[in-house]
Motif scaffolding. Structure first.
Motif, PDB file in Angstrom:
ATOM      1  N   ARG A 174      39.871 118.441  19.507  1.00  0.00           N
ATOM      2  CA  ARG A 174      38.818 117.214  19.047  1.00  0.00           C
ATOM      3  C   ARG A 174      39.052 116.833  17.759  1.00  0.00           C
ATOM      4  O   ARG A 174      39.440 117.486  16.793  1.00  0.00           O
ATOM      5  N   VAL A 175      39.234 115.638  17.767  1.00  0.00           N
ATOM      6  CA  VAL A 175      39.836 114.758  16.546  1.00  0.00           C
ATOM      7  C   VAL A 175      38.861 113.767  16.114  1.00  0.00           C
ATOM      8  O   VAL A 175      38.194 113.190  17.008  1.00  0.00           O
ATOM      9  N   SER A 176      38.785 113.600  14.808  1.00  0.00           N
ATOM     10  CA  SER A 176      37.993 112.509  14.117  1.00  0.00           C
ATOM     11  C   SER A 176      38.432 111.249  13.734  1.00  0.00           C
ATOM     12  O   SER A 176      39.838 111.372  13.149  1.00  0.00           O
ATOM     13  N   ILE A 177      38.335 110.388  14.394  1.00  0.00           N
ATOM     14  CA  ILE A 177      38.956 108.912  14.264  1.00  0.00           C
ATOM     15  C   ILE A 177      37.979 107.893  13.862  1.00  0.00           C
ATOM     16  O   ILE A 177      36.705 107.917  14.160  1.00  0.00           O
ATOM     17  N   PRO A 178      38.246 106.985  13.046  1.00  0.00           N
ATOM     18  CA  PRO A 178      37.589 105.623  12.775  1.00  0.00           C
ATOM     19  C   PRO A 178      37.243 104.832  14.359  1.00  0.00           C
ATOM     20  O   PRO A 178      38.170 104.813  15.086  1.00  0.00           O
ATOM     21  N   PHE A 179      35.922 104.655  14.600  1.00  0.00           N
ATOM     22  CA  PHE A 179      35.722 103.808  15.794  1.00  0.00           C
ATOM     23  C   PHE A 179      36.467 102.590  15.889  1.00  0.00           C
ATOM     24  O   PHE A 179      36.753 102.333  16.882  1.00  0.00           O
ATOM     25  N   HIS A 180      36.469 101.735  14.586  1.00  0.00           N
ATOM     26  CA  HIS A 180      37.192 100.617  14.773  1.00  0.00           C
ATOM     27  C   HIS A 180      38.744 100.717  15.186  1.00  0.00           C
ATOM     28  O   HIS A 180      39.353  99.896  15.886  1.00  0.00           O
ATOM     29  N   ALA A 181      39.386 101.745  14.755  1.00  0.00           N
ATOM     30  CA  ALA A 181      40.904 102.129  15.127  1.00  0.00           C
ATOM     31  C   ALA A 181      40.779 102.469  16.664  1.00  0.00           C
ATOM     32  O   ALA A 181      41.853 102.043  17.402  1.00  0.00           O
ATOM     33  N   PHE A 182      39.844 103.137  17.239  1.00  0.00           N
ATOM     34  CA  PHE A 182      39.867 103.222  18.713  1.00  0.00           C
ATOM     35  C   PHE A 182      39.773 102.058  19.386  1.00  0.00           C
ATOM     36  O   PHE A 182      40.521 101.678  20.513  1.00  0.00           O
ATOM     37  N   ILE A 183      38.705 101.129  19.203  1.00  0.00           N
ATOM     38  CA  ILE A 183      38.524  99.806  19.447  1.00  0.00           C
ATOM     39  C   ILE A 183      39.854  99.045  19.608  1.00  0.00           C
ATOM     40  O   ILE A 183      40.350  98.251  20.398  1.00  0.00           O
ATOM     41  N   ALA A 184      40.328  98.985  18.557  1.00  0.00           N
ATOM     42  CA  ALA A 184      41.727  98.126  18.155  1.00  0.00           C
ATOM     43  C   ALA A 184      42.816  98.750  19.255  1.00  0.00           C
ATOM     44  O   ALA A 184      43.516  97.959  19.848  1.00  0.00           O
ATOM     45  N   SER A 185      42.958  99.995  19.327  1.00  0.00           N
ATOM     46  CA  SER A 185      43.904 100.601  20.213  1.00  0.00           C
ATOM     47  C   SER A 185      43.717 100.094  21.661  1.00  0.00           C
ATOM     48  O   SER A 185      44.494  99.853  22.671  1.00  0.00           O
ATOM     49  N   CYS A 186      42.157 100.114  22.012  1.00  0.00           N
ATOM     50  CA  CYS A 186      41.912  99.952  23.431  1.00  0.00           C
ATOM     51  C   CYS A 186      42.285  98.176  23.623  1.00  0.00           C
ATOM     52  O   CYS A 186      42.479  97.934  24.713  1.00  0.00           O
ATOM     53  N   LYS A 187      42.062  97.490  22.729  1.00  0.00           N
ATOM     54  CA  LYS A 187      42.453  95.983  22.889  1.00  0.00           C
ATOM     55  C   LYS A 187      43.696  95.972  23.012  1.00  0.00           C
ATOM     56  O   LYS A 187      44.167  94.994  24.017  1.00  0.00           O
ATOM     57  N   GLN A 188      44.558  96.707  22.320  1.00  0.00           N
ATOM     58  CA  GLN A 188      46.153  96.592  22.604  1.00  0.00           C
ATOM     59  C   GLN A 188      46.615  97.243  23.890  1.00  0.00           C
ATOM     60  O   GLN A 188      47.462  96.383  24.490  1.00  0.00           O
ATOM     61  N   LEU A 189      45.947  98.168  24.300  1.00  0.00           N
ATOM     62  CA  LEU A 189      46.159  98.740  25.782  1.00  0.00           C
ATOM     63  C   LEU A 189      45.848  97.684  26.739  1.00  0.00           C
ATOM     64  O   LEU A 189      46.536  97.571  27.526  1.00  0.00           O
ATOM     65  N   SER A 190      44.665  96.992  26.513  1.00  0.00           N
ATOM     66  CA  SER A 190      44.231  95.947  27.482  1.00  0.00           C
ATOM     67  C   SER A 190      45.033  94.821  27.671  1.00  0.00           C
ATOM     68  O   SER A 190      45.678  94.359  28.602  1.00  0.00           O
ATOM     69  N   ASP A 191      45.637  94.388  26.475  1.00  0.00           N
ATOM     70  CA  ASP A 191      46.710  93.230  26.388  1.00  0.00           C
ATOM     71  C   ASP A 191      47.698  93.717  27.151  1.00  0.00           C
ATOM     72  O   ASP A 191      48.260  93.002  28.055  1.00  0.00           O
ATOM     73  N   ASN A 192      48.424  94.912  26.986  1.00  0.00           N
ATOM     74  CA  ASN A 192      49.419  95.447  27.557  1.00  0.00           C
ATOM     75  C   ASN A 192      49.500  95.638  29.258  1.00  0.00           C
ATOM     76  O   ASN A 192      50.481  95.378  29.753  1.00  0.00           O
ATOM     77  N   MET A 193      48.288  95.890  29.510  1.00  0.00           N
ATOM     78  CA  MET A 193      48.052  96.288  30.928  1.00  0.00           C
ATOM     79  C   MET A 193      47.319  95.061  31.736  1.00  0.00           C
ATOM     80  O   MET A 193      46.859  95.227  32.630  1.00  0.00           O
TER      81      MET A 193
END
Length: 543
Positions: free
Chosen positions: A80-99
Motif C-alpha cells: 500500500r503506497v501513497s501517491i499524488p492523485f494527479h501523478a496516477f492520472i498522468a500515468s493513466c493518460k500515458q498508458l492510454s496513449d500507448n495502448m
C-alpha cells in the motif's frame, strides 16, 4: 442460484424483501445512468482531466503490485503506497496513449487465455499505472468517521434509490489504468458495485463454496481471500479447486450497471483498461441484530452444522437398491442368494459353540425370526456377510484358521484389556469400509432381524463385530440405523431388541462406549476437516 437482472425502477421495499433477504447477487441494469459521473468521469471525453482538476494534488493510498495484472489481497503480494492523485492520472493518460491501437487488455481477450507480456515486469516507478490499482479508496468513510480527499466527488454520484434506506458504512472509489484482476475474496458487508466507466467481469461463488476456494486462515491478515493462485493454480496443493467453476456465476457489468454482492459471497473481478467504479457498503440486518453475548452460542451452532454436513457427505453415494447391494456383497464372498443359509449354518457349527447361556436371554429354537432357515433371503445374505467379515478378519490377524469360540472370545477379551482394536478399519468412506457398507445397504427393520439373529445364534461374533470391527464410520451408520428402527417400530419392539442386542456383552457399557466412541471419533475427524476447509486451520491432535 441464478443472478437475476432488474432495472433502475426497483423500489426499496422490493429490494429488501425480494433481493437482499435472499442473500443472492442481482444485477441492476442502467440504474446509475443519471449520475453526473457517467459523463464527467468518462476517460474518452475528458474525464481524466476532470478528475485531475477536481482532486488536484491530493495524496491517495494505492495498491502497488509486481504481479500485475493480478492484484492479490494478501499483503505479502502487494504494497500500500501513497501517491499524488494527479501523478496516477498522468500515468493513466500515458498508458492510454500507448495502448490506443491495441485491445490486448480487454476482458474478452483475457478470458480466452491471453496474458499481458508486461505482467512480470519490474515496476520501476510508483506512477506506473499498469502496476497500480486505486482499490477501495474512500470517498466517504462513515464507519471510521475519517475525512477523505475524494469527498469532493460526492457531487457527481448519488445513492441508488433502492438502497436509500440503508445505513452505509462507506463509499469507495476504484480505478485502474491497465487491465486489473482482483484475487478471489469475500466482504463482511453487503456491497453494491457501480460501474461508471469501462467494463468489469465478476465471477461469483456462494459462501457454501468456500471449501473449493481454500480460504486463508481465519486468524491471518487476508482471511477473506482465497489461497488459490489465479495465474497458475496448483491442483496438487488445492485439489478441490478443480470443481470451483462448476458452482460459479459470471456477470459482465457495463457503464451504468450495478451489481449487488451479498456479504460472504466470494467474487473475483476483471476490470478492463481505464475502468472506474464506485461501491456502497452497508451491514446486513443479520449482523446488525446479532448480540455480542450470543456470539459463542452461534459459533457452536454453526460449527455443529458444518460438522454434521461433513459427516453426511461421507455417507453419500449409497446404492438405492438395498437388496441388490446386499446380494452383490454376498456374491463377492462367492456365496449366491440360494445357498446363504447353508453357509450360515456352517458358520453356526463353528461359532455358536462359544455361546454362553448365562450371557444373553435364551430363545426357543422355534422363535420366529431367529431360526436361520426361516430368514428372508436378503436378511440371510446380510447376516452371512457380516459373520464372514468377522471370521475373515480374525483369521487374517493370525489366529486359528478354524473360527470358533476360542478365537472370537480371545478377540473380545482384548477389548476388555484395553488393547488396540486391530480389526476395525480407519476408512472414512463407505466404499472402503465393508462393515459400514453392508449396514448402510440394508433397510432398518431388515438390519434389526440380522442383529437379532446374530445375538441369538452368533453372540461372540456380534461381540467381536461391535468391539473390534466397528470403525468410526460404521458406528455412525449403525446408530443412524438404530434411529430409523426406533421410528419404524413400536416401543415394545425397541425394548426387546435393545435388551437382546446388549445382553450379548459381558459389559453392556463397554459395548455402548465402543459405539459412542466411534461416533465421536468420526465427528472429531469431520471437525478437523471443517477447520481445514473453512478456516485453513490444521489440527494435528488425535483428540
Amino acid at each position: 442460484m441464478e443472478v437475476e437482472r432488474f432495472d433502475g425502477s426497483t423500489s426499496p421495499e422490493q429490494f429488501s424483501s425480494e433481493i437482499e433477504s435472499k442473500n443472492v447477487p442481482a444485477v441492476f441494469s442502467g440504474c446509475i445512468k443519471d449520475w453526473k459521473a457517467l459523463v464527467k468521469w468518462n476517460p474518452s471525453s475528458g474525464g481524466l482531466e476532470y478528475l485531475q482538476e477536481r482532486v488536484g494534488s491530493s495524496t491517495v493510498e494505492a495498491m502497488l503490485s509486481k504481479s500485475a495484472p493480478v492484484f492479490y489481497g494478501d499483503l505479502r503480494n502487494h504494497e500500500r503506497v501513497s501517491i499524488p492523485f494527479h501523478a496516477f492520472i498522468a500515468s493513466c493518460k500515458q498508458l492510454s496513449d500507448n495502448m490506443a491501437d491495441t485491445s490486448s487488455g480487454s476482458i474478452k481477450q483475457e478470458v480466452s487465455g491471453a496474458t499481458r507480456t508486461d505482467s512480470n515486469e519490474t515496476c520501476l516507478i510508483s506512477g506506473d499505472a499498469r502496476h497500480i490499482y486505486l482499490a477501495q479508496v474512500p470517498i466517504l468513510n462513515i464507519e471510521s468517521q475519517e475525512s477523505s480527499y475524494l469527498e469532493i466527488l460526492l457531487d457527481d454520484i448519488q445513492k441508488p434509490s433502492f438502497i436509500k434506506n440503508k445505513i452505509l458504512t462507506s463509499i469507495n472509489f476504484w480505478m485502474n489504468g491497465g487491465h486489473a484482476r482482483s484475487s478471489t475474496h469475500y466482504d463482511p458487508h453487503h456491497n453494491l458495485l457501480c460501474v461508471v466507466a469501462g467494463h468489469k467481469q465478476v465471477v461469483l461463488w456462494p459462501p457454501s463454496a468456500s471449501p473449493l476456494l481454500y480460504p486463508m486462515a481465519i486468524y491471518g491478515e487476508a482471511s477473506n481471500h482465497s489461497a488459490v493462485d489465479l495465474k497458475s493454480p496448483d491442483f496438487s496443493l488445492h485439489p478441490r479447486a478443480k470443481q470451483a467453476m462448476d458452482c460459479s456465476k459470471t456477470v459482465v457489468l457495463r457503464s451504468g450497471d450495478a451489481l449487488f454482492i451479498p456479504e460472504g459471497w466470494f467474487h473475483q473481478v476483471d476490470s478492463d483498461d481505464l475502468t472506474i467504479a464506485v461501491n456502497f457498503w452497508w451491514q446486513s440486518d443479520m449482523m446488525l441484530s446479532m448480540l455480542e453475548h450470543m456470539d459463542a452460542y452461534y459459533l457452536r451452532r454453526i460449527m455443529r452444522r458444518l460438522v454434521d454436513k461433513e459427516m453426511n457427505e461421507r455417507l453419500l453415494g449409497v446404492p438405492s437398491d438395498n437388496r441388490q447391494a446386499v446380494k452383490d456383497a454376498c456374491e463377492q464372498s462367492n456365496v449366491g442368494a440360494g445357498n446363504c443359509n447353508e453357509h450360515i449354518a456352517s458358520h453356526n457349527s463353528q461359532v455358536s459353540v462359544g455361546q454362553n447361556p448365562h450371557q444373553m436371554p435364551q430363545k426357543s429354537n422355534n422363535t420366529q425370526g431367529f431360526m436361520l432357515n426361516q430368514l428372508e433371503p436378503h436378511t440371510a445374505q446380510a447376516l452371512h456377510r457380516l459373520v464372514s467379515l468377522v471370521h475373515d478378519s480374525v483369521n487374517v490377524t493370525g489366529q486359528s484358521q478354524e473360527v470358533g469360540c476360542n478365537s472370537l472370545d480371545a478377540s473380545a477379551a482384548s477389548s476388555k484389556d484395553g488393547n488396540k482394536h486391530y480389526l476395525a478399519t480407519n476408512s472414512s468412506h463407505l466404499g472402503d469400509d465393508p462393515v459400514a457398507a453392508i449396514i448402510q445397504s440394508v433397510e432398518p427393520l431388515v438390519l434389526r432381524d440380522v442383529l437379532q439373529s446374530m445375538a441369538h445364534n452368533f453372540p461372540r461374533t456380534l461381540e467381536a463385530l461391535v468391539l473390534h470391527m466397528l470403525s468410526p464410520l460404521a458406528a455412525e451408520v449403525l446408530t443412524r440405523k438404530f434411529d430409523e428402527m426406533d421410528q419404524q417400530g413400536t416401543k415394545t419392539e425397541q425394548s426387546n431388541f435393545y435388551q437382546l442386542f446388549y445382553g450379548v456383552f459381558d459389559d453392556q457399557f463397554a459395548a455402548m462406549d465402543a459405539i459412542l466412541n466411534g461416533k465421536e471419533a468420526l465427528a472429531f475427524q469431520a471437525f478437523k476437516n471443517v477447520l481445514d476447509k473453512y478456516l485453513a486451520v490444521k489440527c494435528d491432535s488425535s483428540g
